[in-house]
Write a protein that holds these residues in place. Sequence first.
Motif, mmCIF file in Angstrom:
data_model
loop_
_atom_site.group_PDB
_atom_site.id
_atom_site.type_symbol
_atom_site.label_atom_id
_atom_site.label_comp_id
_atom_site.label_asym_id
_atom_site.label_seq_id
_atom_site.Cartn_x
_atom_site.Cartn_y
_atom_site.Cartn_z
ATOM 1 N N UNK A 111 0.852 -1.187 0.000
ATOM 2 C CA UNK A 111 0.000 0.000 0.000
ATOM 3 C C UNK A 111 0.889 1.238 0.000
ATOM 4 N N UNK A 112 0.488 2.246 -0.764
ATOM 5 C CA UNK A 112 1.211 3.510 -0.803
ATOM 6 C C UNK A 112 0.197 4.636 -0.858
ATOM 7 N N UNK A 113 0.485 5.703 -0.174
ATOM 8 C CA UNK A 113 -0.354 6.897 -0.185
ATOM 9 C C UNK A 113 0.368 7.991 -0.963
ATOM 10 N N UNK A 168 -2.364 1.309 -9.648
ATOM 11 C CA UNK A 168 -3.061 0.765 -8.486
ATOM 12 C C UNK A 168 -3.378 1.811 -7.430
ATOM 13 N N UNK A 169 -2.579 2.843 -7.370
ATOM 14 C CA UNK A 169 -2.739 3.842 -6.311
ATOM 15 C C UNK A 169 -2.766 5.230 -6.934
ATOM 16 N N UNK A 217 6.680 2.300 -10.599
ATOM 17 C CA UNK A 217 6.704 3.283 -11.671
ATOM 18 C C UNK A 217 5.630 4.315 -11.347
ATOM 19 N N UNK A 218 5.818 5.523 -11.831
ATOM 20 C CA UNK A 218 4.893 6.602 -11.493
ATOM 21 C C UNK A 218 4.364 7.267 -12.753
ATOM 22 N N UNK A 274 3.198 -0.940 -10.905
ATOM 23 C CA UNK A 274 4.392 -1.786 -10.888
ATOM 24 C C UNK A 274 5.121 -1.776 -12.227
ATOM 25 N N UNK A 275 4.546 -1.086 -13.207
ATOM 26 C CA UNK A 275 5.231 -0.935 -14.481
ATOM 27 C C UNK A 275 4.786 0.354 -15.122
#
Length: 122
Positions: A1-3, A110-111, A33-34, A100-101
Amino acid sequence: QVQLVESGGGLVQAGGSLRLSCTASGRTFSVYAMGWFRQAPGKEREFVTAISRSGDITYYADSVKGRFTISRDNAKNTVYLQMNSLKPEDTAVYYCAASFGARTYSSAYDYWGQGTQVTVSS
């Protein structure tokens, strides 16, 4: 999990610049990845740019290529979006997202952050 928390939005005149930041907390930032996406009123959310986990690969939408630059500082858990030569059509809520990519489509992420408003006046 990341905020994820974005900052740096605001009102700017056409031709001006802004730098958005997105700071992550929670899981190790460097595994993600962002990406940056944006959504204008009445429009679908669209891809802006993405960066790989190490920062060596970047992708840009044609509409921002040459004007926007994505970068990241894994030591600071932060990804940046430098926006230059802004146009009124860049007006939107800008969101950062983690995946993740590095991908150019929103379903891969995802986030998401809560978004920051960018308004470019003519």
